[in-house]
Design a protein around this motif. Sequence first.
Motif, mmCIF file in Angstrom:
data_model
loop_
_atom_site.group_PDB
_atom_site.id
_atom_site.type_symbol
_atom_site.label_atom_id
_atom_site.label_comp_id
_atom_site.label_asym_id
_atom_site.label_seq_id
_atom_site.Cartn_x
_atom_site.Cartn_y
_atom_site.Cartn_z
ATOM 1 N N THR A 115 69.938 26.614 29.579
ATOM 2 C CA THR A 115 68.797 26.061 30.294
ATOM 3 C C THR A 115 68.129 27.194 31.068
ATOM 4 O OG1 THR A 115 70.158 25.475 32.205
ATOM 5 C CG2 THR A 115 69.866 23.795 30.496
ATOM 6 N N ALA A 116 66.822 27.089 31.251
ATOM 7 C CA ALA A 116 66.089 28.187 31.880
ATOM 8 C C ALA A 116 64.722 27.707 32.313
ATOM 9 C CB ALA A 116 65.944 29.355 30.907
ATOM 10 N N SER A 117 64.077 28.513 33.138
ATOM 11 C CA SER A 117 62.643 28.404 33.365
ATOM 12 C C SER A 117 61.952 29.316 32.358
ATOM 13 C CB SER A 117 62.285 28.815 34.796
ATOM 14 O OG SER A 117 62.829 27.907 35.738
ATOM 15 N N PHE A 118 60.726 28.952 31.988
ATOM 16 C CA PHE A 118 60.021 29.678 30.925
ATOM 17 C C PHE A 118 58.726 30.261 31.479
ATOM 18 C CE2 PHE A 118 62.673 26.582 28.835
ATOM 19 C CZ PHE A 118 63.163 27.245 27.726
ATOM 20 N N GLU A 119 58.553 31.566 31.273
ATOM 21 C CA GLU A 119 57.325 32.250 31.651
ATOM 22 C C GLU A 119 56.621 32.759 30.402
ATOM 23 O OE1 GLU A 119 59.707 31.634 34.944
ATOM 24 O OE2 GLU A 119 60.312 33.000 33.328
ATOM 25 N N PHE A 120 55.316 32.492 30.303
ATOM 26 C CA PHE A 120 54.502 32.965 29.194
ATOM 27 C C PHE A 120 53.433 33.886 29.778
ATOM 28 C CE2 PHE A 120 56.368 28.962 28.006
ATOM 29 C CZ PHE A 120 56.843 29.199 26.719
ATOM 30 N N VAL A 121 53.318 35.089 29.202
ATOM 31 C CA VAL A 121 52.605 36.172 29.872
ATOM 32 C C VAL A 121 51.681 36.897 28.902
ATOM 33 C CG1 VAL A 121 52.891 38.115 31.442
ATOM 34 C CG2 VAL A 121 54.744 36.488 31.185
ATOM 35 N N VAL A 122 50.516 37.304 29.425
ATOM 36 C CA VAL A 122 49.635 38.221 28.688
ATOM 37 C C VAL A 122 49.215 39.336 29.638
ATOM 38 C CG1 VAL A 122 48.757 36.495 27.077
ATOM 39 C CG2 VAL A 122 47.584 36.853 29.259
ATOM 40 N N PRO A 123 49.023 40.559 29.114
ATOM 41 C CA PRO A 123 48.537 41.655 29.959
ATOM 42 C C PRO A 123 47.040 41.541 30.173
ATOM 43 C CG PRO A 123 48.834 42.418 27.711
ATOM 44 C CD PRO A 123 49.293 40.990 27.733
ATOM 45 N N ASP A 124 46.552 42.093 31.303
ATOM 46 C CA ASP A 124 45.108 42.213 31.496
ATOM 47 C C ASP A 124 44.548 43.225 30.495
ATOM 48 O OD1 ASP A 124 45.584 40.493 33.553
ATOM 49 O OD2 ASP A 124 44.559 41.691 35.075
ATOM 50 N N ASP A 125 43.235 43.221 30.336
ATOM 51 C CA ASP A 125 42.610 44.130 29.372
ATOM 52 C C ASP A 125 43.006 45.580 29.647
ATOM 53 O OD1 ASP A 125 41.401 42.027 28.092
ATOM 54 O OD2 ASP A 125 39.522 42.197 29.214
ATOM 55 N N THR A 126 43.023 45.960 30.912
ATOM 56 C CA THR A 126 43.559 47.263 31.316
ATOM 57 C C THR A 126 44.880 46.994 31.999
ATOM 58 O OG1 THR A 126 41.338 48.171 31.626
ATOM 59 C CG2 THR A 126 43.165 49.361 32.650
ATOM 60 N N LEU A 127 45.980 47.282 31.309
ATOM 61 C CA LEU A 127 47.294 46.898 31.838
ATOM 62 C C LEU A 127 47.598 47.609 33.145
ATOM 63 C CD1 LEU A 127 50.021 45.507 31.718
ATOM 64 C CD2 LEU A 127 50.826 47.334 30.183
ATOM 65 N N VAL A 128 47.397 48.923 33.203
ATOM 66 C CA VAL A 128 47.742 49.695 34.402
ATOM 67 C C VAL A 128 46.482 50.334 34.964
ATOM 68 C CG1 VAL A 128 49.131 51.557 35.369
ATOM 69 C CG2 VAL A 128 50.045 50.170 33.488
ATOM 70 N N LYS A 129 46.247 50.076 36.238
ATOM 71 C CA LYS A 129 45.095 50.654 36.923
ATOM 72 C C LYS A 129 45.529 51.072 38.320
ATOM 73 C CE LYS A 129 40.266 49.736 38.150
ATOM 74 N NZ LYS A 129 39.165 48.741 38.117
ATOM 75 N N ASN A 130 45.301 52.325 38.655
ATOM 76 C CA ASN A 130 45.673 52.862 39.968
ATOM 77 C C ASN A 130 47.155 52.655 40.273
ATOM 78 O OD1 ASN A 130 42.963 53.624 40.469
ATOM 79 N ND2 ASN A 130 42.498 51.581 41.270
ATOM 80 N N GLY A 131 47.971 52.793 39.245
ATOM 81 C CA GLY A 131 49.415 52.713 39.426
ATOM 82 C C GLY A 131 49.988 51.321 39.509
ATOM 83 N N VAL A 132 49.146 50.295 39.333
ATOM 84 C CA VAL A 132 49.595 48.909 39.393
ATOM 85 C C VAL A 132 49.338 48.245 38.045
ATOM 86 C CG1 VAL A 132 49.335 46.660 40.523
ATOM 87 C CG2 VAL A 132 49.105 48.774 41.863
ATOM 88 N N ALA A 133 50.374 47.603 37.485
ATOM 89 C CA ALA A 133 50.218 46.870 36.229
ATOM 90 C C ALA A 133 49.821 45.432 36.536
ATOM 91 C CB ALA A 133 51.518 46.909 35.432
ATOM 92 N N ARG A 134 48.934 44.884 35.698
ATOM 93 C CA ARG A 134 48.388 43.548 35.954
ATOM 94 C C ARG A 134 48.622 42.657 34.741
ATOM 95 N NH1 ARG A 134 44.751 43.976 40.354
ATOM 96 N NH2 ARG A 134 43.619 42.094 39.736
ATOM 97 N N ILE A 135 49.211 41.481 35.004
ATOM 98 C CA ILE A 135 49.490 40.507 33.961
ATOM 99 C C ILE A 135 49.131 39.115 34.468
ATOM 100 C CG2 ILE A 135 51.301 41.835 32.796
ATOM 101 C CD1 ILE A 135 53.378 40.310 34.372
ATOM 102 N N SER A 136 48.979 38.168 33.532
ATOM 103 C CA SER A 136 48.717 36.771 33.868
ATOM 104 C C SER A 136 49.820 35.910 33.280
ATOM 105 C CB SER A 136 47.354 36.325 33.323
ATOM 106 O OG SER A 136 46.310 37.077 33.906
ATOM 107 N N MET A 137 50.147 34.802 33.962
ATOM 108 C CA MET A 137 51.344 34.041 33.604
ATOM 109 C C MET A 137 51.137 32.547 33.826
ATOM 110 S SD MET A 137 55.044 34.216 35.544
ATOM 111 C CE MET A 137 54.577 33.028 36.818
ATOM 112 N N ARG A 138 51.750 31.757 32.961
ATOM 113 C CA ARG A 138 51.969 30.334 33.211
ATOM 114 C C ARG A 138 53.476 30.090 33.143
ATOM 115 N NH1 ARG A 138 48.506 26.789 29.232
ATOM 116 N NH2 ARG A 138 49.503 25.110 30.424
ATOM 117 N N VAL A 139 53.933 29.055 33.839
ATOM 118 C CA VAL A 139 55.377 28.845 33.961
ATOM 119 C C VAL A 139 55.711 27.366 33.822
ATOM 120 C CG1 VAL A 139 55.183 28.745 36.486
ATOM 121 C CG2 VAL A 139 57.407 29.190 35.446
#
Length: 291
Positions: A192-216
Amino acid sequence: MTTLQFAKGQGTGNDFVLFTDPDGTIELTRDRVRALCDRHTGIGADGVIRAVRSRAIPEGAAVLEEEPEAEWFFDFWHADGTRGDICGNGIRVFAHYLIAEGLVAPERRDTLPIATRLGVRDVLAGASGYTVDMGRWRLGGEKLVSARGLYVPRPGLAIDLGGMHVVTALAHAGELEALDLNHEPTLNTDDTASFEFVVPDDTLVKNGVARISMRVHEEGRGENRSSAAGAAAAALAFRHWGGDDMPHHWSVEVPGGRLAVRMFPTQEGEHVSLSGPAELVYTGEIELPEA
């Protein structure tokens, strides 16, 4: 009947009923918690958080031996009436509640130790929200995830943050939007688990920070507007997939807002922290049903 003075709080869309019971005299039961969280006949919330002094209950007294300054215990209950160990959004809202109610008075940039069923969690109050040290994490194995809206099972990576999370990367935002998380995803195992579904932003890493979007889809709760542990798990999984060049700072967008995740070394191993907003929405009183 017991009249309960409560506050309603939220952090990136995760909402909670909070109340103070310093000596642990109010009995929380499965039925009482479910009644409070019912969105049609109760207050409505994803969970209940009781502020009780650590010395007043056995779980808290045990934590005091580890950290004598952890005066308040995070007594967290899921909306279905089951006890919860930890909730990253909930503990930020809890810290905000303790400060707003005058139960603690930390100086800015002071760490507030909070007792939980998983031990002490340190919370830092900042100018734009709260940061909680979620502790150590562990990498699990690869699993196959099936979900309504995906035509074939997809690989997912298990991340253990005190509870099991399985993170699945999707190809684009359209796939993320097409998921029907009213139906619980399943694994190719009996876990059993919680489920996260993720996509990266168009520019994954910007100014040293990675950006992603998620539903759970949270275990036992269904789809939620936010999950702090889920955001941490998603960032950890993406960093693992990306390899050594991936940063340790992540920005995770969830339907309820945006959370910041940071990985950092400690003497006992790598920890992960979670930062985000917390607010109290309103206060009121309600009659508790008989225990």
